[in-house]
Design a protein around this motif. Structure first.
Motif, PDB file in Angstrom:
ATOM      1  N   GLY A  79       0.736  -1.299   0.056  1.00  0.00           N
ATOM      2  CA  GLY A  79      -0.077  -0.022  -0.040  1.00  0.00           C
ATOM      3  C   GLY A  79       0.922   1.246  -0.023  1.00  0.00           C
ATOM      4  N   GLY A  80       1.895   1.327   0.737  1.00  0.00           N
ATOM      5  CA  GLY A  80       2.759   2.293   0.870  1.00  0.00           C
ATOM      6  C   GLY A  80       3.442   2.836  -0.615  1.00  0.00           C
ATOM      7  N   LEU A  82       2.314   1.883  -3.534  1.00  0.00           N
ATOM      8  CA  LEU A  82       1.258   2.330  -4.541  1.00  0.00           C
ATOM      9  C   LEU A  82       0.895   3.520  -4.112  1.00  0.00           C
ATOM     10  CD1 LEU A  82      -0.997  -0.803  -4.630  1.00  0.00           C
ATOM     11  CD2 LEU A  82       0.363  -0.242  -6.521  1.00  0.00           C
ATOM     12  N   ARG A  83       0.753   4.126  -2.992  1.00  0.00           N
ATOM     13  CA  ARG A  83       0.367   5.330  -2.499  1.00  0.00           C
ATOM     14  C   ARG A  83       1.324   6.293  -3.020  1.00  0.00           C
ATOM     15  NH1 ARG A  83      -0.004   4.436   2.336  1.00  0.00           N
ATOM     16  NH2 ARG A  83      -2.018   3.747   2.640  1.00  0.00           N
ATOM     17  N   ALA A  84       2.948   5.848  -3.193  1.00  0.00           N
ATOM     18  CA  ALA A  84       3.649   6.721  -3.371  1.00  0.00           C
ATOM     19  C   ALA A  84       3.613   7.063  -4.935  1.00  0.00           C
ATOM     20  CB  ALA A  84       4.959   6.252  -3.010  1.00  0.00           C
ATOM     21  N   ALA A  86       0.748   6.461  -6.819  1.00  0.00           N
ATOM     22  CA  ALA A  86      -0.699   7.093  -7.149  1.00  0.00           C
ATOM     23  C   ALA A  86      -0.823   6.520  -8.522  1.00  0.00           C
ATOM     24  CB  ALA A  86      -0.722   8.469  -7.062  1.00  0.00           C
ATOM     25  N   ALA A 105      -4.477  -4.487  -1.022  1.00  0.00           N
ATOM     26  CA  ALA A 105      -3.739  -3.060  -0.823  1.00  0.00           C
ATOM     27  C   ALA A 105      -4.423  -2.087  -1.870  1.00  0.00           C
ATOM     28  CB  ALA A 105      -2.002  -3.068  -1.279  1.00  0.00           C
ATOM     29  N   ALA A 106      -4.536  -2.388  -2.941  1.00  0.00           N
ATOM     30  CA  ALA A 106      -5.286  -1.751  -3.901  1.00  0.00           C
ATOM     31  C   ALA A 106      -6.848  -1.250  -3.513  1.00  0.00           C
ATOM     32  CB  ALA A 106      -5.213  -2.251  -5.368  1.00  0.00           C
ATOM     33  N   LEU A 109      -6.954   1.317  -0.969  1.00  0.00           N
ATOM     34  CA  LEU A 109      -6.699   2.829  -1.630  1.00  0.00           C
ATOM     35  C   LEU A 109      -7.742   2.989  -2.571  1.00  0.00           C
ATOM     36  CD1 LEU A 109      -2.800   2.462  -2.122  1.00  0.00           C
ATOM     37  CD2 LEU A 109      -4.057   3.766  -0.156  1.00  0.00           C
ATOM     38  N   ARG A 110      -8.520   2.202  -2.778  1.00  0.00           N
ATOM     39  CA  ARG A 110      -9.705   2.390  -4.032  1.00  0.00           C
ATOM     40  C   ARG A 110      -9.220   2.692  -5.245  1.00  0.00           C
ATOM     41  NH1 ARG A 110     -13.374   7.133  -1.480  1.00  0.00           N
ATOM     42  NH2 ARG A 110     -14.699   6.672  -3.139  1.00  0.00           N
ATOM     43  N   ILE A 111      -8.175   1.875  -5.489  1.00  0.00           N
ATOM     44  CA  ILE A 111      -7.515   1.905  -6.902  1.00  0.00           C
ATOM     45  C   ILE A 111      -8.308   0.603  -7.772  1.00  0.00           C
ATOM     46  CG2 ILE A 111      -5.536   1.770  -8.337  1.00  0.00           C
ATOM     47  CD1 ILE A 111      -3.917   2.582  -5.659  1.00  0.00           C
ATOM     48  N   ARG A 388      -9.992   6.459   5.844  1.00  0.00           N
ATOM     49  CA  ARG A 388     -10.693   5.662   5.155  1.00  0.00           C
ATOM     50  C   ARG A 388     -12.074   6.264   5.029  1.00  0.00           C
ATOM     51  NH1 ARG A 388     -13.865   1.496   5.780  1.00  0.00           N
ATOM     52  NH2 ARG A 388     -13.585   1.552   8.015  1.00  0.00           N
TER      53      ARG A 388
END
Length: 656
Positions: A79-80, A82-84, A86, A105-106, A109-111, A388
């Motif tokens: 998640g970290g 992916l968040r970086a 974006a 993880a996705a 993050l709502r991906i 969240r």
């Protein structure tokens, strides 16, 4: 567009998954898109990645196949990453272990997630002598692909296989072929002369030398007059195959121009594997103008047009395999005609067109994710302290729980007097009551051993007479444990119940069924997965709220299950209650769950297996012999409303 690709396999190990990822990176870069590759670290990567960023993670080799690496990454770590980056979409390439964590993880993050089904791991488990793992692997594959926003399958056979596992949102997406590299003009007389005399027909195979590829079946081709077998590839079975095929030429692994030259120099290409989801080397042979003989099952069925550009032989019939190869070996005119037709059939399947189609699937997944978020009213949710989104709880004041022993609360005796049970629904009622102003009414019509017909004909009518504004339904496990259940028909009954409740003015919470992670339970996993897939469709069609416990694999942890091994202990009931509360938008439900777990950290010691046999198994068998159930003669514990007020809980629902 920004695309994060999680690949279960990557360089320097070259296989179909790695090859596809490299082609996707190349064509996405050419179209101006940004990419990130998250994959196992297995050595130096010196290939051109076309500007892609990489996050190569620590991995361990498979004991029987060290070229294949496995990553055990935490979802939080992924998640970290992916968040970086974006990304607009996450692409899972042949997901299994890393892919599952990536999907989790996705989702957090709502991906949107596009899962590409490329490896039949269920068949691999069978080929590697792990038949007892087949049900578990099937369940994992189904759960993973149902969690994805969209799944892409490469062939009609793969679509049917995933559909049978209860996976929906499936689309057909094949593979491209480099028709410039793999082409008839790559044929090399010099290469052929190193293999055999000029008048010898070269029969070739290209692929991994591993049990699931069934290369040993090529022994059926030994002794064909005027022919020579060439095996291109490497893998754990090579030494054994060299003994079984002493007359064959083994070239080892070939790539790039060497592979293209070898393929074009074959006269006949043979592929015996029955677990192919696609068959990329078959497509490359066709592009090279080489007729193909392949087994008539799985991915090859979509690639080989029998009697036009090759032959499909009966799966498992090695005499038929030999006869088809002999037919082509002895007829050069047919080989020429088949080869011309083969080239014409695939020459337009460029990777550029294939990646263009993939971009369309990405855009579709982005749109689907927005729809999913809308269905869950996430656009109206407020952020909690963890960032969240949380949907506000509706103003419910009358809640009725329907179901069987799980909703009745069997084995949850926490803070209850002897002979009484609490359960997840009682706990949920208390959470809902505390989220409201004023008194809250609650009834529980669930009774142990009840089945779907009890829900439809008894519990729903009784619930409607109470005029609730919220009803929960968790039922179906008892039906699914019968000899020949029909998951689709059971889900249809649930849909009837939901629609009747909606017509009566009720909101409905559907809860998927679940099993403990025990060997004896795994045989039932496929039917539970199929039923849950139908429940998801029911929720989508009816607008029911869905607590999808497949998205919470912790529920299978034996630590959450009681000593009888078929019901939840108090910790398990708390787990379900707080997930249900979160689904219904109870403020701070996740934080409350963590606090409750800390305050109730009971570690119930498991009972002696002999007492389990006497206490649980023998009475169950005795009831079955007599045609009885544990619920015979029992009535609902709260057949009418009890009131939960601001000062705690009245009647027999325990506080705290």
């Amino acid at each position: 567009m920004r695309v994060a690709i999680l690949a279960e396999s990557f360089l320097p190990h070259m296989n179909g998954v790695t090859g596809s990822v490299l082609q996707i990176l190349r064509h996405l870069a050419a179209a101006g898109h940004e990419t990130l590759v998250i994959a196992p670290r297995a050595g130096e990567v010196d290939a051109d990645l076309h500007g892609a960023r990489t996050a190569l993670l620590r991995s361990v080799p498979l004991p029987t196949y060290p070229q294949v690496r496995v990553v055990f990454a935490r979802a939080a770590h992924l998640g970290g990453i992916l968040r970086a980056f974006a990304p607009d979409v996450v692409h899972l390439a042949s997901p299994f272990v890393l892919g599952w964590q990536g999907a989790v993880a996705a989702d957090a993050l709502r991906i949107p997630v596009v899962a590409v089904y490329q490896t039949d791991v269920v068949a691999y488990a069978q080929k590697y002598g792990m038949p007892h793992a087949t049900a578990l692997v099937s369940s994992h594959v189904a759960r993973l692909h149902r969690r994805a926003t969209l799944t892409l399958a490469p062939s009609g056979a793969s679509l049917r296989q995933l559909g049978d596992l209860g996976v929906d949102r499936l689309r057909l997406w094949g593979r491209g072929v480099d028709a410039d590299r793999f082409a008839p003009h790559r044929r090399s007389t010099a290469w052929r002369r190193r293999i055999a005399a000029d008048d010898v027909v070269v029969i070739g195979y290209v692929g991994r030398l591993a049990p699931e590829k069934q290369v040993a079946d090529l022994a059926a081709l030994r002794g064909i007059p005027g022919a020579r077998l060439v095996v291109v590839g490497d893998g754990p079975s090579r030494a054994e195959l060299e003994q079984q095929l002493p007359d064959a030429v083994f070239t080892g692994h070939l790539a790039g121009g060497e592979l293209a030259r070898a393929l074009a120099s074959f006269d006949v290409f043979v592929h015996p594997g029955e677990s192919e989801t696609f068959g990329q080397t078959i497509q490359e042979a066709l592009a090279s103008g080489v007729p193909v003989v392949a087994t008539g099952v799985g991915g090859p069925v979509d690639l080989v047009r029998s009697s036009i550009d090759g032959w499909l032989y009966r799966p498992g019939d090695l005499d038929d395999l030999r006869a088809r190869v002999v037919d082509l070996v002895g007829d050069p005119a047919k080989r020429l005609a088949f080869g011309l037709a083969a080239r014409a059939a695939v020459v337009e399947r460029s990777w550029e067109r294939t990646v263009d189609a993939l971009l369309g699937h990405y855009r579709h997944a982005i749109a689907l994710r927005a729809i999913d978020d809308g269905l869950r009213s996430r656009s109206d949710r407020r952020p909690d302290p963890g960032g969240r989104a949380v949907e506000p709880a509706a103003d419910w004041t009358r809640y009725v729980a329907l179901g069987d022993s799980l909703t009745e609360g069997l084995c949850d005796t926490s803070r209850m007097i002897d002979g009484q049970h609490r359960g997840w629904a009682d706990r949920l009622a208390q959470l809902l009551a505390h989220a409201q102003d004023g008194p809250f009414r609650y009834a529980n019509l669930a009774v142990r051993s009840r089945r779907m017909q009890d829900l439809v004909h008894t519990q729903v009518p009784a619930a409607l007479r109470l005029a609730p504004d919220l009803v929960s339904i968790l039922i179906g496990a008892n039906d699914l444990l019968t000899p020949r259940p029909d998951p689709a028909a059971l889900a249809a009954d649930v849909e009837v119940a939901v629609r009747q409740l909606h017509e009566g003015g009720c909101d409905v919470l559907l809860v998927t069924v679940f099993l403990p992670d025990r060997p004896a339970a795994r045989v039932f996993a496929p039917r539970f997965a199929a039923f849950n897939a139908h429940l998801r469709r029911v929720a989508e069609r009816t607008g029911a709220r869905l607590l999808d416990l497949d998205a919470h694999p912790e529920i299978a942890d034996p630590a959450l299950w009681a000593d009888d091994r078929v019901h939840l202990r108090p910790a398990g009931h708390r787990f379900v209650a707080y997930r249900a509360a979160d689904t219904l938008g109870v403020p701070d439900a996740a934080a409350l769950a963590r606090l409750d777990a800390a305050l109730h950290s009971e570690e119930d010691a498991p009972s002696d297996p002999r007492s389990w046999l006497v206490r649980d198994v023998l009475p169950w068998l005795w009831r079955r012999v007599r045609g009885r159930t544990a619920g015979d003669g029992l009535t609902a514990k709260h057949a009418d409303y009890i009131v939960i007020g601001d000062d705690g809980v009245r009647s027999d629902v325990a506080a705290g």
